[in-house]
Design a protein around this motif. Structure first.
Motif, PDB file in Angstrom:
ATOM      1  N   LEU A 261      23.973  21.884   7.981  1.00 18.00           N
ATOM      2  CA  LEU A 261      24.880  21.210   7.055  1.00 18.00           C
ATOM      3  C   LEU A 261      24.939  21.955   5.726  1.00 18.00           C
ATOM      4  O   LEU A 261      26.026  22.142   5.153  1.00 18.00           O
ATOM      5  CB  LEU A 261      24.415  19.772   6.832  1.00 18.00           C
ATOM      6  N   ALA A 262      23.778  22.392   5.240  1.00 18.35           N
ATOM      7  CA  ALA A 262      23.746  23.146   3.985  1.00 18.35           C
ATOM      8  C   ALA A 262      24.502  24.465   4.117  1.00 18.35           C
ATOM      9  O   ALA A 262      25.191  24.900   3.176  1.00 18.35           O
ATOM     10  CB  ALA A 262      22.300  23.401   3.568  1.00 18.35           C
ATOM     11  N   PHE A 263      24.390  25.092   5.264  1.00 20.26           N
ATOM     12  CA  PHE A 263      25.069  26.378   5.491  1.00 20.26           C
ATOM     13  C   PHE A 263      26.582  26.217   5.430  1.00 20.26           C
ATOM     14  O   PHE A 263      27.277  26.945   4.702  1.00 20.26           O
ATOM     15  CB  PHE A 263      24.643  26.951   6.839  1.00 20.26           C
ATOM     16  N   TRP A 264      27.119  25.261   6.176  1.00 23.42           N
ATOM     17  CA  TRP A 264      28.574  25.085   6.200  1.00 23.42           C
ATOM     18  C   TRP A 264      29.102  24.561   4.873  1.00 23.42           C
ATOM     19  O   TRP A 264      30.216  24.922   4.458  1.00 23.42           O
ATOM     20  CB  TRP A 264      28.974  24.151   7.339  1.00 23.42           C
ATOM     21  N   PHE A 265      28.317  23.732   4.205  1.00 23.44           N
ATOM     22  CA  PHE A 265      28.724  23.280   2.867  1.00 23.44           C
ATOM     23  C   PHE A 265      28.812  24.470   1.918  1.00 23.44           C
ATOM     24  O   PHE A 265      29.747  24.571   1.111  1.00 23.44           O
ATOM     25  CB  PHE A 265      27.722  22.254   2.340  1.00 23.44           C
ATOM     26  N   SER A 266      27.863  25.391   2.001  1.00 18.53           N
ATOM     27  CA  SER A 266      27.866  26.567   1.132  1.00 18.53           C
ATOM     28  C   SER A 266      29.060  27.464   1.422  1.00 18.53           C
ATOM     29  O   SER A 266      29.720  27.966   0.494  1.00 18.53           O
ATOM     30  CB  SER A 266      26.564  27.357   1.316  1.00 18.53           C
ATOM     31  N   VAL A 267      29.359  27.680   2.698  1.00 12.11           N
ATOM     32  CA  VAL A 267      30.492  28.532   3.057  1.00 12.11           C
ATOM     33  C   VAL A 267      31.795  27.951   2.536  1.00 12.11           C
ATOM     34  O   VAL A 267      32.625  28.660   1.931  1.00 12.11           O
ATOM     35  CB  VAL A 267      30.549  28.715   4.592  1.00 12.11           C
ATOM     36  N   MET A 268      32.000  26.644   2.741  1.00  8.99           N
ATOM     37  CA  MET A 268      33.226  26.016   2.269  1.00  8.99           C
ATOM     38  C   MET A 268      33.305  26.027   0.747  1.00  8.99           C
ATOM     39  O   MET A 268      34.379  26.246   0.165  1.00  8.99           O
ATOM     40  CB  MET A 268      33.316  24.581   2.795  1.00  8.99           C
ATOM     41  N   SER A 269      32.170  25.805   0.083  1.00 12.61           N
ATOM     42  CA  SER A 269      32.158  25.817  -1.381  1.00 12.61           C
ATOM     43  C   SER A 269      32.496  27.197  -1.927  1.00 12.61           C
ATOM     44  O   SER A 269      33.214  27.327  -2.926  1.00 12.61           O
ATOM     45  CB  SER A 269      30.782  25.378  -1.895  1.00 12.61           C
ATOM     46  N   ILE A 270      31.998  28.237  -1.283  1.00 16.65           N
ATOM     47  CA  ILE A 270      32.299  29.601  -1.722  1.00 16.65           C
ATOM     48  C   ILE A 270      33.788  29.896  -1.567  1.00 16.65           C
ATOM     49  O   ILE A 270      34.421  30.495  -2.448  1.00 16.65           O
ATOM     50  CB  ILE A 270      31.453  30.609  -0.922  1.00 16.65           C
ATOM     51  N   ILE A 271      34.368  29.480  -0.449  1.00 19.19           N
ATOM     52  CA  ILE A 271      35.797  29.715  -0.229  1.00 19.19           C
ATOM     53  C   ILE A 271      36.630  28.979  -1.274  1.00 19.19           C
ATOM     54  O   ILE A 271      37.570  29.539  -1.851  1.00 19.19           O
ATOM     55  CB  ILE A 271      36.190  29.281   1.195  1.00 19.19           C
ATOM     56  N   VAL A 272      36.288  27.721  -1.533  1.00 18.38           N
ATOM     57  CA  VAL A 272      37.024  26.944  -2.541  1.00 18.38           C
ATOM     58  C   VAL A 272      36.853  27.563  -3.928  1.00 18.38           C
ATOM     59  O   VAL A 272      37.810  27.661  -4.710  1.00 18.38           O
ATOM     60  CB  VAL A 272      36.550  25.481  -2.535  1.00 18.38           C
ATOM     61  N   CYS A 273      35.630  27.986  -4.242  1.00 17.63           N
ATOM     62  CA  CYS A 273      35.355  28.590  -5.549  1.00 17.63           C
ATOM     63  C   CYS A 273      36.153  29.870  -5.754  1.00 17.63           C
ATOM     64  O   CYS A 273      36.756  30.083  -6.815  1.00 17.63           O
ATOM     65  CB  CYS A 273      33.856  28.859  -5.686  1.00 17.63           C
ATOM     66  N   THR A 274      36.190  30.730  -4.752  1.00 18.21           N
ATOM     67  CA  THR A 274      36.942  31.984  -4.873  1.00 18.21           C
ATOM     68  C   THR A 274      38.451  31.730  -4.935  1.00 18.21           C
ATOM     69  O   THR A 274      39.174  32.454  -5.623  1.00 18.21           O
ATOM     70  CB  THR A 274      36.630  32.918  -3.693  1.00 18.21           C
ATOM     71  N   PHE A 275      38.909  30.695  -4.246  1.00 21.70           N
ATOM     72  CA  PHE A 275      40.336  30.365  -4.278  1.00 21.70           C
ATOM     73  C   PHE A 275      40.776  29.976  -5.684  1.00 21.70           C
ATOM     74  O   PHE A 275      41.743  30.519  -6.227  1.00 21.70           O
ATOM     75  CB  PHE A 275      40.629  29.239  -3.288  1.00 21.70           C
ATOM     76  N   PHE A 276      40.051  29.049  -6.294  1.00 19.90           N
ATOM     77  CA  PHE A 276      40.436  28.598  -7.628  1.00 19.90           C
ATOM     78  C   PHE A 276      40.154  29.676  -8.683  1.00 19.90           C
ATOM     79  O   PHE A 276      40.851  29.734  -9.699  1.00 19.90           O
ATOM     80  CB  PHE A 276      39.713  27.301  -7.979  1.00 19.90           C
ATOM     81  N   SER A 277      39.168  30.524  -8.457  1.00 23.24           N
ATOM     82  CA  SER A 277      38.938  31.647  -9.366  1.00 23.24           C
ATOM     83  C   SER A 277      40.111  32.611  -9.319  1.00 23.24           C
ATOM     84  O   SER A 277      40.525  33.149 -10.355  1.00 23.24           O
ATOM     85  CB  SER A 277      37.645  32.368  -8.996  1.00 23.24           C
ATOM     86  N   SER A 278      40.663  32.837  -8.132  1.00 23.92           N
ATOM     87  CA  SER A 278      41.833  33.705  -8.001  1.00 23.92           C
ATOM     88  C   SER A 278      43.036  33.122  -8.744  1.00 23.92           C
ATOM     89  O   SER A 278      43.764  33.849  -9.432  1.00 23.92           O
ATOM     90  CB  SER A 278      42.179  33.911  -6.522  1.00 23.92           C
ATOM     91  N   LEU A 279      43.237  31.812  -8.604  1.00 22.07           N
ATOM     92  CA  LEU A 279      44.332  31.170  -9.332  1.00 22.07           C
ATOM     93  C   LEU A 279      44.135  31.292 -10.831  1.00 22.07           C
ATOM     94  O   LEU A 279      45.094  31.526 -11.587  1.00 22.07           O
ATOM     95  CB  LEU A 279      44.427  29.694  -8.930  1.00 22.07           C
ATOM     96  N   ALA A 280      42.887  31.139 -11.290  1.00 18.95           N
ATOM     97  CA  ALA A 280      42.597  31.255 -12.721  1.00 18.95           C
ATOM     98  C   ALA A 280      42.888  32.659 -13.234  1.00 18.95           C
ATOM     99  O   ALA A 280      43.427  32.835 -14.337  1.00 18.95           O
ATOM    100  CB  ALA A 280      41.140  30.888 -12.987  1.00 18.95           C
ATOM    101  N   VAL A 281      42.559  33.670 -12.437  1.00 22.96           N
ATOM    102  CA  VAL A 281      42.851  35.049 -12.829  1.00 22.96           C
ATOM    103  C   VAL A 281      44.359  35.271 -12.936  1.00 22.96           C
ATOM    104  O   VAL A 281      44.838  35.951 -13.848  1.00 22.96           O
ATOM    105  CB  VAL A 281      42.226  36.036 -11.825  1.00 22.96           C
ATOM    106  N   GLY A 282      45.122  34.694 -12.007  1.00 22.12           N
ATOM    107  CA  GLY A 282      46.573  34.818 -12.069  1.00 22.12           C
ATOM    108  C   GLY A 282      47.153  34.188 -13.325  1.00 22.12           C
ATOM    109  O   GLY A 282      48.064  34.745 -13.953  1.00 22.12           O
ATOM    110  N   ILE A 283      46.613  33.035 -13.720  1.00 26.09           N
ATOM    111  CA  ILE A 283      47.086  32.370 -14.939  1.00 26.09           C
ATOM    112  C   ILE A 283      46.727  33.188 -16.170  1.00 26.09           C
ATOM    113  O   ILE A 283      47.540  33.362 -17.089  1.00 26.09           O
ATOM    114  CB  ILE A 283      46.484  30.957 -15.032  1.00 26.09           C
TER     115      ILE A 283
END
Length: 324
Positions: A261-283
């Motif tokens: 559970l910790a592993f999959w939570f970490s993977v999903m959190s990393i994907i979400v974090c990088t997604f919103f970081s990319s949007l922030a860089v675009g802004i």
């Protein structure tokens, strides 16, 4: 309401396709993409149907969603690249048209003679405007058509300024030259600002692709170790609470948090974090969140690579020190 929302989505898709340089109707493109997404979903579902219907359904939804997201990223990247080229070539076009006007050509003839292949995607807009001017449209209406479908605030404002100047009866050649100088100045300022905010972009990239994966990998490693230690000592929660080990809170609390559970939570959190970081860089870079989507695939891949690499390195060192 549903028809209005559908119309808005259809218009936005049509504008995105236009900016990306695809000469296809939004309805036809949407049907084609939906059909492909359905095909990918069915194929993924058939692969996982042996496990369960739930796995097959989840795989189909995930694959189709990823496919649609990738299509949107490709369209946004292509549109952003074409718009940037149009913004860069706009001053040269305005200067060339002003030169043609000063040489004695009529405005519609000067507009038509200003078409150059070197202007890239802007050439198509100039040709469309020139055809309208030759067919009898007024110069302001013809010029207005250049930026009506371009998703660029600076580009649209520059064209609007010229149109208003034409309607007010100003000197067209001088107006074009002054606008070209203003656009060049604006582009130079934008490049200078972009170079100054590089440090903020680097901070977001390092935090999303380095810091977060390192923390998640360390947390996963600790949870795995505690889970293994608890299995080795072979005691239950009540025994731990009644023994001298009652101070070790980790041994009591990890029964509900498995390493998987910790592993999959970490993977999903990393994907979400990088997604919103990319949007922030675009802004931060261009003021448009969609411009940052081009960084997302690479940023997510690097972050996951750091996560798996750190987790594997920690497990290898631990096994080497304590079990060998």
């Amino acid at each position: 309401m549903a028809k209005e929302e559908t119309k808005k989505i259809n218009d936005r898709l049509g504008k995105l396709l236009y900016n990306a340089g695809l000469e296809v109707s939004s309805d036809k493109f949407a049907k084609l993409i939906a059909l492909n997404a359905f095909g990918f979903a069915v194929g993924a579902g058939l692969i996982f149907v042996n496990l369960s219907l739930f796995h097959a359904f989840a795989a189909g939804i995930t694959v189709s969603a990823v496919y649609l997201f990738l299509i949107y990223i490709l369209l946004s990247m292509t549109a952003g690249s074409r718009i940037a080229r149009m913004e860069d070539n706009l001053p040269d076009f305005l200067t060339l048209m002003a030169s043609n006007l000063r040489s004695g050509l009529t405005p519609d003839r000067a507009l038509m003679m200003s078409t150059r292949k070197e202007f890239g995607p802007l050439t198509k807009e100039i040709e469309k405007s020139a055809k309208l001017a030759i067919s009898g449209k007024s110069l302001d209406e013809s010029f207005k058509s250049i930026g009506e479908n371009v998703s660029s605030v600076s580009f649209v404002k520059a064209i609007r300024l010229i149109v208003e100047g034409i309607r007010s009866g100003g000197n067209l050649a001088e107006l074009l030259e002054n606008t070209a100088a203003d656009v060049r100045r604006f582009n130079a300022i934008k490049e200078e600002v972009s170079s100054n905010i590089t440090i903020y972009e680097m901070f977001l990239f390092i935090a999303a692709a380095g810091g977060a994966p390192l923390l998640y990998a360390t947390a996963n490693f600790l949870i795995t170790i505690v889970f293994k230690v608890k299995g080795l000592i072979s005691v239950d929660t009540e025994a731990i609470e009644s023994s001298q080990l009652s101070g070790l809170g980790l041994l009591k609390s990890t029964s509900s948090l498995s390493p998987e559970l910790a592993f999959w939570f970490s993977v999903m959190s990393i994907i979400v974090c990088t997604f919103f970081s990319s949007l922030a860089v675009g802004i931060i870079t261009n003021g448009r969140s969609e411009d940052g989507l081009k960084y997302f695939p690479v940023l997510a891949a690097v972050a996951l690579l750091v996560f798996f690499g750190t987790k594997s390195a920690l497990e290898f060192v631990f096994n080497l020190v304590f079990f060998i």
